[in-house]
Write a protein that holds these residues in place. Structure first.
Motif, mmCIF file in Angstrom:
data_model
loop_
_atom_site.group_PDB
_atom_site.id
_atom_site.type_symbol
_atom_site.label_atom_id
_atom_site.label_comp_id
_atom_site.label_asym_id
_atom_site.label_seq_id
_atom_site.Cartn_x
_atom_site.Cartn_y
_atom_site.Cartn_z
ATOM 1 N N PRO A 97 0.838 -1.217 0.000
ATOM 2 C CA PRO A 97 0.000 0.000 0.000
ATOM 3 C C PRO A 97 0.868 1.259 0.000
ATOM 4 O O PRO A 97 1.159 1.843 1.047
ATOM 5 N N ASN A 98 1.292 1.686 -1.185
ATOM 6 C CA ASN A 98 2.247 2.774 -1.338
ATOM 7 C C ASN A 98 1.883 3.708 -2.472
ATOM 8 O O ASN A 98 1.192 3.327 -3.410
ATOM 9 N N GLU A 99 2.421 4.918 -2.379
ATOM 10 C CA GLU A 99 2.498 5.822 -3.521
ATOM 11 C C GLU A 99 3.837 5.555 -4.197
ATOM 12 O O GLU A 99 4.649 4.759 -3.698
ATOM 13 N N LEU A 100 4.113 6.257 -5.313
ATOM 14 C CA LEU A 100 5.360 6.022 -6.043
ATOM 15 C C LEU A 100 6.592 6.249 -5.178
ATOM 16 O O LEU A 100 7.573 5.506 -5.268
ATOM 17 N N SER A 101 6.552 7.272 -4.332
ATOM 18 C CA SER A 101 7.708 7.559 -3.473
ATOM 19 C C SER A 101 7.979 6.411 -2.509
ATOM 20 O O SER A 101 9.133 6.082 -2.220
ATOM 21 N N GLY A 102 6.916 5.784 -2.021
ATOM 22 C CA GLY A 102 7.073 4.638 -1.129
ATOM 23 C C GLY A 102 7.648 3.442 -1.851
ATOM 24 O O GLY A 102 8.500 2.721 -1.325
ATOM 25 N N TYR A 103 7.172 3.216 -3.080
ATOM 26 C CA TYR A 103 7.736 2.130 -3.889
ATOM 27 C C TYR A 103 9.215 2.372 -4.163
ATOM 28 O O TYR A 103 10.026 1.450 -4.112
ATOM 29 N N ALA A 104 9.563 3.618 -4.466
ATOM 30 C CA ALA A 104 10.959 3.953 -4.752
ATOM 31 C C ALA A 104 11.843 3.611 -3.557
ATOM 32 O O ALA A 104 12.946 3.069 -3.709
ATOM 33 N N GLN A 105 11.354 3.910 -2.349
ATOM 34 C CA GLN A 105 12.124 3.621 -1.147
ATOM 35 C C GLN A 105 12.263 2.124 -0.922
ATOM 36 O O GLN A 105 13.345 1.632 -0.576
ATOM 37 N N GLU A 106 11.183 1.371 -1.126
ATOM 38 C CA GLU A 106 11.251 -0.083 -0.968
ATOM 39 C C GLU A 106 12.208 -0.700 -1.985
ATOM 40 O O GLU A 106 13.002 -1.592 -1.647
ATOM 41 N N ILE A 107 12.134 -0.235 -3.212
ATOM 42 C CA ILE A 107 13.023 -0.757 -4.250
ATOM 43 C C ILE A 107 14.477 -0.462 -3.901
ATOM 44 O O ILE A 107 15.358 -1.327 -4.055
ATOM 45 N N LYS A 108 14.742 0.729 -3.396
ATOM 46 C CA LYS A 108 16.112 1.104 -3.005
ATOM 47 C C LYS A 108 16.632 0.187 -1.898
ATOM 48 O O LYS A 108 17.762 -0.321 -1.956
ATOM 49 N N ILE A 109 15.814 -0.051 -0.886
ATOM 50 C CA ILE A 109 16.195 -0.900 0.243
ATOM 51 C C ILE A 109 16.481 -2.323 -0.232
ATOM 52 O O ILE A 109 17.484 -2.935 0.160
ATOM 53 N N LEU A 110 15.609 -2.858 -1.092
ATOM 54 C CA LEU A 110 15.765 -4.226 -1.550
ATOM 55 C C LEU A 110 16.957 -4.373 -2.500
ATOM 56 O O LEU A 110 17.661 -5.388 -2.460
ATOM 57 N N ARG A 111 17.206 -3.370 -3.310
ATOM 58 C CA ARG A 111 18.396 -3.426 -4.172
ATOM 59 C C ARG A 111 19.684 -3.447 -3.339
ATOM 60 O O ARG A 111 20.629 -4.161 -3.651
ATOM 61 N N GLN A 112 19.690 -2.684 -2.282
ATOM 62 C CA GLN A 112 20.873 -2.641 -1.402
ATOM 63 C C GLN A 112 21.068 -3.969 -0.688
ATOM 64 O O GLN A 112 22.194 -4.345 -0.362
ATOM 65 N N ALA A 113 19.952 -4.677 -0.432
ATOM 66 C CA ALA A 113 20.020 -5.959 0.296
ATOM 67 C C ALA A 113 20.268 -7.152 -0.614
ATOM 68 O O ALA A 113 20.542 -8.258 -0.126
ATOM 69 N N TYR A 114 20.148 -6.948 -1.912
ATOM 70 C CA TYR A 114 20.311 -8.043 -2.866
ATOM 71 C C TYR A 114 21.799 -8.366 -3.031
ATOM 72 O O TYR A 114 22.619 -7.475 -3.219
ATOM 73 N N ILE A 115 22.124 -9.638 -2.960
ATOM 74 C CA ILE A 115 23.519 -10.056 -3.080
ATOM 75 C C ILE A 115 23.813 -10.402 -4.541
ATOM 76 O O ILE A 115 23.295 -11.371 -5.097
ATOM 77 N N GLU A 116 24.616 -9.551 -5.191
ATOM 78 C CA GLU A 116 24.936 -9.752 -6.607
ATOM 79 C C GLU A 116 25.827 -10.980 -6.800
ATOM 80 O O GLU A 116 26.642 -11.295 -5.957
#
Length: 277
Positions: free
Chosen positions: A258-277
């Motif tokens: 349940p987010n607006e675009l800004s909330g999605y952007a923050q979630e995507i940023k957090i998950l990208r940082q947590a993803y192990i390349e």
């Protein structure tokens, strides 16, 4: 690379969805094919679609996912409602060919006290009616939380549907983390076990996408209420385990929090940082 996006609105156009995805750090997205609570579909502008396809190509997007309207219920007790489902999906799959080789997801539906087996039969009938050998779209059954008389609350029910479809190569599954947790699959304490169970019953080769959502409700609640990542009963740590799981990490992930675009952007940023390349 983490392939992740969120749900975007097609109301502004196809190109606009691609531009919005880029703005929030996404490299894929999901959208409703038409009014999610009705039947009206936005008229397709081929030039607008072509502009989106160019964005997808230039930015190396992962596969995108279309979502059928919630009003589609292939296993309703009402014949007209079942006919509506067939007509909508048939039309949607024709429209999806403007976006070749994409995914199309739908909720199996509710059998409305007819019994799961009757419901499964109706769903199989719809799929065998609308699927065509020449289509490039893969149709996905979504895992459900089991509220009311929903079909698809267990891997076994989804497997029965898949087994009944003649053009099985056109079919797959979209796993929703909130839904399966609410349905009784304990991804918090036994993610490996749930993944292995899916593989044993359905087969991981049939898993094409994941809806990445936290849950407002406790385990096995059968409620289906999504929560922002890290603010629900599943928790951020488990969501991070999902995106990094060796058998899941290659899949596209779609946020429906349940987010607006800004909330999605923050979630995507957090998950990208947590993803192990």
């Amino acid at each position: 690379m983490l392939n992740i996006g969120c749900h975007l609105s097609v109301s502004k156009g196809y190109k606009a969805m691609g531009e919005e995805a880029l703005k929030i750090g996404a490299n894929t997205f999901q959208f409703f094919t038409r009014n999610p609570r009705g039947s009206k579909a936005k008229e397709i502008d081929p030039k607008d679609v072509e502009a989106l396809l160019q964005i997808i190509k230039e930015n190396k997007f992962a596969i995108i996912l279309a979502h059928a309207p919630y009003t589609l219920n292939a296993c309703s007790a009402d014949e007209h409602t079942r006919e509506f489902a067939i007509n909508v999906m048939e039309d949607d799959l024709k429209r999806m060919e403007y976006l070749p080789n994409s995914l199309y997801n739908f909720h199996p539906g509710s059998h409305v006290k007819q019994g799961a087996q009757v419901g499964i039969g109706y769903i199989v009938n719809m799929l065998n009616t609308v699927l065509k050998p020449e289509q490039t779209t893969t149709v996905l059954l979504e895992t459900m939380s089991g509220k009311g008389t929903e079909v698809g609350r267990t891997f076994e029910e989804l497997k029965q549907i898949l087994d009944g479809v003649t053009l099985s190569e056109k079919m797959g599954v979209c796993l929703d983390t909130c839904h399966i947790y609410d349905a009784g699959y304990d991804i918090v304490n036994d993610l490996d076990g749930v993944v292995d169970e899916f593989d044993r019953i359905i087969g991981l080769d049939k898993l094409y996408a994941i809806h990445l959502n936290d849950s407002k409700n406790p385990f096995e609640s059968h409620k289906d209420r999504h929560e922002k990542i890290g603010e629900g009963s599943i928790g951020k740590d488990v969501i991070i385990k999902v995106i990094n799981h060796p058998k899941l990490r290659h899949l596209p992930f779609f946020l429906e929090t349940p987010n607006e675009l800004s909330g999605y952007a923050q979630e995507i940023k957090i998950l990208r940082q947590a993803y192990i390349e």
